[in-house]
Design a protein around this motif. Structure first.
Motif, PDB file in Angstrom:
ATOM      1  N   GLY A   1      -5.681  -3.369   2.816  1.00 38.46           N
ATOM      2  CA  GLY A   1      -4.506  -3.960   2.193  1.00 38.46           C
ATOM      3  C   GLY A   1      -4.603  -4.016   0.681  1.00 38.46           C
ATOM      4  O   GLY A   1      -3.706  -4.508   0.013  1.00 38.46           O
ATOM      5  N   ARG A   2      -5.699  -3.503   0.145  1.00 39.34           N
ATOM      6  CA  ARG A   2      -5.882  -3.498  -1.320  1.00 39.34           C
ATOM      7  C   ARG A   2      -4.845  -2.635  -2.001  1.00 39.34           C
ATOM      8  O   ARG A   2      -4.508  -1.560  -1.502  1.00 39.34           O
ATOM      9  N   VAL A   3      -4.368  -3.086  -3.154  1.00 41.55           N
ATOM     10  CA  VAL A   3      -3.418  -2.309  -3.941  1.00 41.55           C
ATOM     11  C   VAL A   3      -4.099  -1.890  -5.238  1.00 41.55           C
ATOM     12  O   VAL A   3      -4.667  -2.728  -5.946  1.00 41.55           O
ATOM     13  N   ILE A   4      -4.069  -0.597  -5.509  1.00 43.13           N
ATOM     14  CA  ILE A   4      -4.728  -0.059  -6.696  1.00 43.13           C
ATOM     15  C   ILE A   4      -3.685   0.589  -7.589  1.00 43.13           C
ATOM     16  O   ILE A   4      -2.929   1.470  -7.141  1.00 43.13           O
ATOM     17  N   ALA A   5      -3.630   0.156  -8.837  1.00 41.37           N
ATOM     18  CA  ALA A   5      -2.667   0.708  -9.786  1.00 41.37           C
ATOM     19  C   ALA A   5      -3.177   2.050 -10.308  1.00 41.37           C
ATOM     20  O   ALA A   5      -4.366   2.218 -10.564  1.00 41.37           O
ATOM     21  N   VAL A   6      -2.253   2.998 -10.423  1.00 43.75           N
ATOM     22  CA  VAL A   6      -2.581   4.301 -11.002  1.00 43.75           C
ATOM     23  C   VAL A   6      -1.787   4.460 -12.294  1.00 43.75           C
ATOM     24  O   VAL A   6      -0.595   4.759 -12.268  1.00 43.75           O
ATOM     25  N   PRO A   7      -2.419   4.221 -13.447  1.00 44.57           N
ATOM     26  CA  PRO A   7      -1.718   4.364 -14.724  1.00 44.57           C
ATOM     27  C   PRO A   7      -1.323   5.825 -14.978  1.00 44.57           C
ATOM     28  O   PRO A   7      -1.893   6.735 -14.365  1.00 44.57           O
ATOM     29  N   LYS A   8      -0.390   6.003 -15.886  1.00 43.55           N
ATOM     30  CA  LYS A   8       0.158   7.329 -16.213  1.00 43.55           C
ATOM     31  C   LYS A   8      -0.903   8.382 -16.520  1.00 43.55           C
ATOM     32  O   LYS A   8      -0.784   9.537 -16.143  1.00 43.55           O
ATOM     33  N   ASP A   9      -1.918   7.983 -17.296  1.00 41.04           N
ATOM     34  CA  ASP A   9      -2.878   8.959 -17.805  1.00 41.04           C
ATOM     35  C   ASP A   9      -4.136   9.069 -16.939  1.00 41.04           C
ATOM     36  O   ASP A   9      -5.135   9.621 -17.383  1.00 41.04           O
TER      37      ASP A   9
ATOM     38  N   SER B   1       3.698   5.356 -13.709  1.00 41.72           N
ATOM     39  CA  SER B   1       2.603   4.775 -12.933  1.00 41.72           C
ATOM     40  C   SER B   1       3.112   4.366 -11.548  1.00 41.72           C
ATOM     41  O   SER B   1       4.300   4.220 -11.334  1.00 41.72           O
ATOM     42  N   PHE B   2       2.169   4.209 -10.643  1.00 44.08           N
ATOM     43  CA  PHE B   2       2.528   3.789  -9.287  1.00 44.08           C
ATOM     44  C   PHE B   2       1.321   3.072  -8.686  1.00 44.08           C
ATOM     45  O   PHE B   2       0.272   2.982  -9.324  1.00 44.08           O
ATOM     46  N   ASN B   3       1.504   2.557  -7.476  1.00 41.77           N
ATOM     47  CA  ASN B   3       0.413   1.859  -6.808  1.00 41.77           C
ATOM     48  C   ASN B   3       0.024   2.575  -5.534  1.00 41.77           C
ATOM     49  O   ASN B   3       0.870   3.162  -4.853  1.00 41.77           O
ATOM     50  N   LEU B   4      -1.255   2.517  -5.229  1.00 44.84           N
ATOM     51  CA  LEU B   4      -1.756   2.989  -3.953  1.00 44.84           C
ATOM     52  C   LEU B   4      -2.120   1.771  -3.130  1.00 44.84           C
ATOM     53  O   LEU B   4      -2.804   0.877  -3.627  1.00 44.84           O
ATOM     54  N   LYS B   5      -1.672   1.735  -1.892  1.00 43.16           N
ATOM     55  CA  LYS B   5      -2.089   0.646  -1.001  1.00 43.16           C
ATOM     56  C   LYS B   5      -2.985   1.228   0.078  1.00 43.16           C
ATOM     57  O   LYS B   5      -2.616   2.189   0.762  1.00 43.16           O
ATOM     58  N   LEU B   6      -4.176   0.663   0.202  1.00 43.52           N
ATOM     59  CA  LEU B   6      -5.129   1.135   1.191  1.00 43.52           C
ATOM     60  C   LEU B   6      -4.854   0.434   2.518  1.00 43.52           C
ATOM     61  O   LEU B   6      -4.906  -0.788   2.598  1.00 43.52           O
ATOM     62  N   VAL B   7      -4.595   1.226   3.542  1.00 45.76           N
ATOM     63  CA  VAL B   7      -4.175   0.615   4.802  1.00 45.76           C
ATOM     64  C   VAL B   7      -5.326  -0.162   5.450  1.00 45.76           C
ATOM     65  O   VAL B   7      -5.093  -1.180   6.106  1.00 45.76           O
ATOM     66  N   SER B   8      -6.556   0.230   5.236  1.00 43.41           N
ATOM     67  CA  SER B   8      -7.688  -0.433   5.906  1.00 43.41           C
ATOM     68  C   SER B   8      -7.912  -1.852   5.396  1.00 43.41           C
ATOM     69  O   SER B   8      -8.251  -2.744   6.161  1.00 43.41           O
TER      70      SER B   8
END
Ligand code: FES
Length: 87
Positions: A10-18, A1-8
């Motif tokens: 600053g929100r961080v969204i987790a991306v689970p494995k599946d 898994s990893f995180n996406l950070k939205l530059v506009s």
């Protein structure tokens, strides 16, 4: 898994494995255009500002992939724990 950070925002969204990065974004209410969901059409192409994408698309050339400045969230993931994207 990893995180996406939205530059506009600053929100961080987790991306689970599946879950695809695209699905995680859509689930979080982020409007990302998409079509094939298979790494072919390029509709979901998103600019990457920081981090290293793990490319699984057939849309970008290997040279473009090596630049690590864009990725296709419908099928590609991240090699780094966080990917800062232009969303
Ligand atoms: Fe077609 Fe992502 S939706 S490449």
């Amino acid at each position: 898994s990893f995180n996406l950070k939205l530059v506009s925002s600053g929100r961080v969204i987790a991306v689970p494995k599946d879950v695809t990065a695209l699905q995680a974004l859509l689930d979080a209410g982020v409007d990302v255009p998409y079509s094939c969901e298979n790494g072919v059409c390029g509709t979901c192409l998103t600019r990457v500002l920081e981090g290293k994408p793990e490319h699984h698309d057939q849309y970008l050339t290997s040279e473009e992939q090596a630049c690590n400045d864009q990725f296709t969230p419908c099928c590609s993931r991240s090699k780094s724990p966080i990917l800062v994207v232009d969303l």
